[in-house]
Design a protein around this motif. Structure first.
Motif, PDB file in Angstrom:
ATOM      1  N   VAL A 217       1.066  -1.206  -0.121  1.00  0.00           N
ATOM      2  CA  VAL A 217       0.251   0.526  -0.015  1.00  0.00           C
ATOM      3  C   VAL A 217       1.205   0.894   0.131  1.00  0.00           C
ATOM      4  CG1 VAL A 217      -1.674   1.134   0.829  1.00  0.00           C
ATOM      5  CG2 VAL A 217      -1.854  -1.106   1.394  1.00  0.00           C
ATOM      6  N   ASP A 218       0.920   2.124  -0.682  1.00  0.00           N
ATOM      7  CA  ASP A 218       1.191   3.438  -1.143  1.00  0.00           C
ATOM      8  C   ASP A 218       0.120   4.977  -1.212  1.00  0.00           C
ATOM      9  OD1 ASP A 218       4.252   2.543  -1.817  1.00  0.00           O
ATOM     10  OD2 ASP A 218       2.809   2.235  -3.323  1.00  0.00           O
ATOM     11  N   ILE A 265       0.647  -5.147   9.448  1.00  0.00           N
ATOM     12  CA  ILE A 265       0.562  -4.069   8.279  1.00  0.00           C
ATOM     13  C   ILE A 265       1.958  -3.378   9.101  1.00  0.00           C
ATOM     14  CG2 ILE A 265      -0.537  -1.495   7.621  1.00  0.00           C
ATOM     15  CD1 ILE A 265      -2.841  -2.707   9.203  1.00  0.00           C
ATOM     16  N   HIS A 266       2.584  -3.487   8.150  1.00  0.00           N
ATOM     17  CA  HIS A 266       4.243  -2.429   8.483  1.00  0.00           C
ATOM     18  C   HIS A 266       4.553  -1.793   7.710  1.00  0.00           C
ATOM     19  CE1 HIS A 266       8.342  -3.301   9.241  1.00  0.00           C
ATOM     20  NE2 HIS A 266       8.352  -3.667   8.094  1.00  0.00           N
ATOM     21  N   PRO A 267       4.930  -0.490   8.501  1.00  0.00           N
ATOM     22  CA  PRO A 267       5.112   0.961   7.497  1.00  0.00           C
ATOM     23  C   PRO A 267       6.915   0.446   6.874  1.00  0.00           C
ATOM     24  CG  PRO A 267       5.811   0.944  10.162  1.00  0.00           C
ATOM     25  CD  PRO A 267       4.915  -0.441   9.588  1.00  0.00           C
ATOM     26  N   PHE A 281       3.813   0.716   2.574  1.00  0.00           N
ATOM     27  CA  PHE A 281       3.657  -0.314   3.815  1.00  0.00           C
ATOM     28  C   PHE A 281       2.964  -1.933   3.251  1.00  0.00           C
ATOM     29  CE2 PHE A 281       1.253   3.665   5.225  1.00  0.00           C
ATOM     30  CZ  PHE A 281       0.565   3.592   6.741  1.00  0.00           C
ATOM     31  N   ILE A 282       3.503  -2.858   3.755  1.00  0.00           N
ATOM     32  CA  ILE A 282       3.056  -3.867   3.158  1.00  0.00           C
ATOM     33  C   ILE A 282       2.150  -4.862   4.182  1.00  0.00           C
ATOM     34  CG2 ILE A 282       5.707  -4.111   2.083  1.00  0.00           C
ATOM     35  CD1 ILE A 282       6.272  -6.178   4.391  1.00  0.00           C
ATOM     36  N   ILE A 283       1.406  -5.438   3.569  1.00  0.00           N
ATOM     37  CA  ILE A 283       0.508  -6.255   4.587  1.00  0.00           C
ATOM     38  C   ILE A 283       0.439  -7.096   4.344  1.00  0.00           C
ATOM     39  CG2 ILE A 283      -1.787  -6.208   4.734  1.00  0.00           C
ATOM     40  CD1 ILE A 283      -2.387  -3.281   3.766  1.00  0.00           C
ATOM     41  N   ARG A 284       0.353  -8.112   5.333  1.00  0.00           N
ATOM     42  CA  ARG A 284       0.274  -9.818   5.064  1.00  0.00           C
ATOM     43  C   ARG A 284      -0.334 -10.361   6.322  1.00  0.00           C
ATOM     44  NH1 ARG A 284       3.427  -7.844   2.315  1.00  0.00           N
ATOM     45  NH2 ARG A 284       5.436  -8.065   1.378  1.00  0.00           N
ATOM     46  N   ASP A 285      -1.345 -11.664   5.191  1.00  0.00           N
ATOM     47  CA  ASP A 285      -1.763 -12.376   6.305  1.00  0.00           C
ATOM     48  C   ASP A 285      -1.993 -13.503   5.538  1.00  0.00           C
ATOM     49  OD1 ASP A 285      -4.945 -13.845   7.149  1.00  0.00           O
ATOM     50  OD2 ASP A 285      -3.821 -12.139   8.394  1.00  0.00           O
ATOM     51  N   TYR A 314      -5.348  13.148  -0.309  1.00  0.00           N
ATOM     52  CA  TYR A 314      -4.564  11.874  -0.320  1.00  0.00           C
ATOM     53  C   TYR A 314      -4.866  10.837  -1.238  1.00  0.00           C
ATOM     54  CZ  TYR A 314      -8.227   8.499   1.860  1.00  0.00           C
ATOM     55  OH  TYR A 314      -9.155   7.797   2.086  1.00  0.00           O
ATOM     56  N   THR A 315      -3.886  10.114  -1.492  1.00  0.00           N
ATOM     57  CA  THR A 315      -4.218   7.995  -2.174  1.00  0.00           C
ATOM     58  C   THR A 315      -3.988   7.679  -1.999  1.00  0.00           C
ATOM     59  OG1 THR A 315      -2.513   9.115  -4.038  1.00  0.00           O
ATOM     60  CG2 THR A 315      -4.473  10.200  -4.795  1.00  0.00           C
ATOM     61  N   PHE A 316      -4.845   6.312  -2.372  1.00  0.00           N
ATOM     62  CA  PHE A 316      -4.724   5.013  -1.583  1.00  0.00           C
ATOM     63  C   PHE A 316      -4.596   3.661  -2.745  1.00  0.00           C
ATOM     64  CE2 PHE A 316      -5.618   1.165   0.803  1.00  0.00           C
ATOM     65  CZ  PHE A 316      -4.972   1.973   2.677  1.00  0.00           C
ATOM     66  N   LYS A 317      -3.507   3.215  -2.659  1.00  0.00           N
ATOM     67  CA  LYS A 317      -3.378   2.843  -4.116  1.00  0.00           C
ATOM     68  C   LYS A 317      -2.577   1.294  -3.501  1.00  0.00           C
ATOM     69  CE  LYS A 317      -0.051   1.870  -7.684  1.00  0.00           C
ATOM     70  NZ  LYS A 317       1.243   2.235  -9.033  1.00  0.00           N
ATOM     71  N   VAL A 318      -3.270   0.295  -3.646  1.00  0.00           N
ATOM     72  CA  VAL A 318      -3.067  -1.051  -3.388  1.00  0.00           C
ATOM     73  C   VAL A 318      -2.415  -2.047  -4.794  1.00  0.00           C
ATOM     74  CG1 VAL A 318      -4.103  -3.627  -2.527  1.00  0.00           C
ATOM     75  CG2 VAL A 318      -4.220  -1.291  -1.647  1.00  0.00           C
ATOM     76  N   THR A 319      -1.163  -2.975  -4.883  1.00  0.00           N
ATOM     77  CA  THR A 319      -0.489  -3.214  -5.305  1.00  0.00           C
ATOM     78  C   THR A 319      -0.645  -5.275  -4.993  1.00  0.00           C
ATOM     79  OG1 THR A 319       0.796  -1.578  -6.214  1.00  0.00           O
ATOM     80  CG2 THR A 319       1.525  -3.365  -6.749  1.00  0.00           C
ATOM     81  N   GLN A 320      -1.179  -5.799  -5.580  1.00  0.00           N
ATOM     82  CA  GLN A 320      -0.781  -6.799  -5.433  1.00  0.00           C
ATOM     83  C   GLN A 320       0.431  -7.596  -6.059  1.00  0.00           C
ATOM     84  OE1 GLN A 320      -2.535 -11.539  -6.754  1.00  0.00           O
ATOM     85  NE2 GLN A 320      -4.753  -9.839  -5.771  1.00  0.00           N
ATOM     86  N   GLN A 321       0.677  -8.547  -4.304  1.00  0.00           N
ATOM     87  CA  GLN A 321       1.825  -8.880  -4.664  1.00  0.00           C
ATOM     88  C   GLN A 321       2.393 -10.461  -4.488  1.00  0.00           C
ATOM     89  OE1 GLN A 321       4.281  -7.236  -0.692  1.00  0.00           O
ATOM     90  NE2 GLN A 321       5.349  -5.807  -2.060  1.00  0.00           N
ATOM     91  N   TYR A 322       1.532 -10.793  -3.687  1.00  0.00           N
ATOM     92  CA  TYR A 322       1.606 -12.537  -4.701  1.00  0.00           C
ATOM     93  C   TYR A 322      -0.126 -13.134  -3.542  1.00  0.00           C
ATOM     94  CZ  TYR A 322       4.644 -12.682   0.209  1.00  0.00           C
ATOM     95  OH  TYR A 322       5.595 -12.548   1.255  1.00  0.00           O
ATOM     96  N   ARG A 323       0.071 -14.619  -3.852  1.00  0.00           N
ATOM     97  CA  ARG A 323      -1.160 -14.832  -2.685  1.00  0.00           C
ATOM     98  C   ARG A 323      -0.711 -15.998  -2.281  1.00  0.00           C
ATOM     99  NH1 ARG A 323      -2.249 -10.474  -2.637  1.00  0.00           N
ATOM    100  NH2 ARG A 323      -4.565  -9.864  -3.146  1.00  0.00           N
ATOM    101  N   ASN A 324      -1.104 -17.046  -0.938  1.00  0.00           N
ATOM    102  CA  ASN A 324      -1.029 -17.760  -0.467  1.00  0.00           C
ATOM    103  C   ASN A 324      -1.043 -19.146  -1.576  1.00  0.00           C
ATOM    104  OD1 ASN A 324      -0.656 -20.612   1.009  1.00  0.00           O
ATOM    105  ND2 ASN A 324      -2.003 -19.819   2.724  1.00  0.00           N
TER     106      ASN A 324
END
Length: 411
Positions: A217-218, A265-267, A281-285, A314-324
């Motif tokens: 997330v940026d 959630i990790h900045p 940020f990176i978000i993991r679950d 503000y803008t809130f951009k989500v980028t998919q990285q990988y999946r389980n």
């Protein structure tokens, strides 16, 4: 005389291959190709005649089949060449501690850095082994140059021992895994594999078939800038806004307070000026629902903070990285079971694990190449305390050889 896995590893780690998430090129750093060219030379030297480095920094090669069967699945062995941007990988000076007899390991280049046995309990399983570390001023690079060395060593062993029957084995060495772009330009048609295995894991004997799902997330903030002497009631400092967003993150949802199957959630970065600021940020679950809930939470925190700054946006951009990858691998149980059996045949008790992170296998699995993760033996990744033992790397080599034999036997 054939190089040992340790010989290769020590040769690879001194080559700086850090990737760079800020770069838009592929690979993100040209220096990764320096190692790629060396790997191609070594693969050609052991008889893999199609070994080559492509324009995107990928190394492809084939161990040709020597089986009389025509139905042996083609497997891929994969490892990544880059090291993490989290800590310096320039000027690595490895040290080998022969016949380790226990206790703390002091790193000679930095007096305050010590690999403490109390903090690294896996050291207790290494008595009598040869431990490799950096000098403490850089990371070591076992993540994932141990995997590279193990695959090349296994390839040489198979080429030198034609009595060991196996199907065709594709080798794939990738750049930019550490910045979640490791397989963006992989040519799966050229690779031509049915299943894959990354060698990018930790403790000897571990096979991992589950990873985090991951998004980035940026947040870009535009504040209200004005001379600080005339700012009363007017200034909206974007740096303060960014800081307020980070400050409101739940403390119990940080990497340092979570473990097991907990997500976080990790900045990862913050920069800016009075007028403009950005936070990454990176978000993991492990579940899609958990990942979605964390994205929603972060956006709601951002929205709430922004209500106190009516002149800002503000803008809130989500980028998919990988999946389980487990969702894919559960549909191909023999891929994981063969890896577990290979570990048994290599003299270890297999342990099935989950990764609090990801591998190239996460993306490859969803691209159509089911790809669990095999241990490479390294510990304390992304830090100057990183270490690996020569014996665990050899165990990984043995596991790969047994895996090649298994797929041929069971065809």
């Amino acid at each position: 005389m054939a190089d040992t896995v340790t010989d290769r590893f020590l040769r690879y780690v001194v080559i700086d291959t850090q990737s760079d998430a800020k770069s838009a090129t592929q690979p993100s750093t040209e220096k990764q190709k320096d190692l790629g060219r060396l790997l191609v030379e070594e693969l050609l030297a052991i008889g893999l005649t199609d070994a080559h480095l492509d324009e995107y920094g990928y190394v492809y090669a084939t161990i040709p089949s020597n089986s009389g069967k025509n139905n042996v699945p083609v497997i891929c062995l994969c490892a990544h060449m880059d090291t993490a941007p989290d800590f310096s990988g320039t000027g690595v000076k490895p040290q080998v501690i022969r016949n380790y007899q226990g206790g703390d390991i002091r790193l000679p280049g930095h007096a305050e850095r010590v690999i403490r046995e109390s903090e690294h309990p896996a050291l207790k399983d290494q008595i009598g082994n040869d431990i490799i570390t950096s000098d403490g001023t850089t990371l070591l690079g076992a993540d994932d140059k141990a995997g590279l060395a193990e695959i090349v060593t296994a390839a040489q062993f198979l080429m030198d021992n034609p009595d060991i029957k196996h199907g065709a084995i594709r080798i794939l060495f990738t750049p930019d895994e550490e910045i979640a772009r490791g397989v963006e330009k992989v040519d799966l048609q050229k690779l031509g594999a049915d299943f894959g295995y990354t060698l990018d894991g930790e403790t000897a004997g571990t096979i991992e078939d589950e990873t985090f799902s991951a998004d980035a997330v940026d947040i870009a903030i535009t504040g209200v800038a004005i001379h600080p002497g005339f700012a009363y009631g007017k200034m909206e400092n974007s740096i303060r806004i960014a800081g307020a967003i980070v400050d409101r993150l739940p403390k119990e949802m940080a990497p340092e307070t979570t473990h097991g199957k907990d997500g976080f959630i990790h900045p990862t970065g913050i920069s800016g000026s009075m007028e403009k600021a950005s936070v990454s940020f990176i978000i993991r679950d492990f579940t899609e629902a958990g990942l979605s809930a964390k994205k929603t939470m972060l956006e709601e925190i951002t929205r709430q903070v922004m209500t106190s700054y009516p002149g800002s946006s503000y803008t809130f951009k989500v980028t998919q990285q990988y999946r389980n990858m487990k969702l894919v691998l559960d549909q191909h149980p023999d891929v994981v079971e063969n890896a577990m059996e290979a570990v048994r045949r290599a003299g270890m008790t297999p342990v099935r694990g989950s990764i609090r992170g990801g591998t190239d296998g996460s993306r490859l699995s969803y691209m159509g190449l089911p790809c669990p993760n095999i241990f490479a033996g390294g510990h304390a990744f992304h830090s100057p305390l990183e270490w690996v033992s020569s014996q665990d790397m050899q165990r990984a080599v043995n596991t790969v050889v047994e895996l090649a034999k298994l797929w041929e036997e069971r065809a």
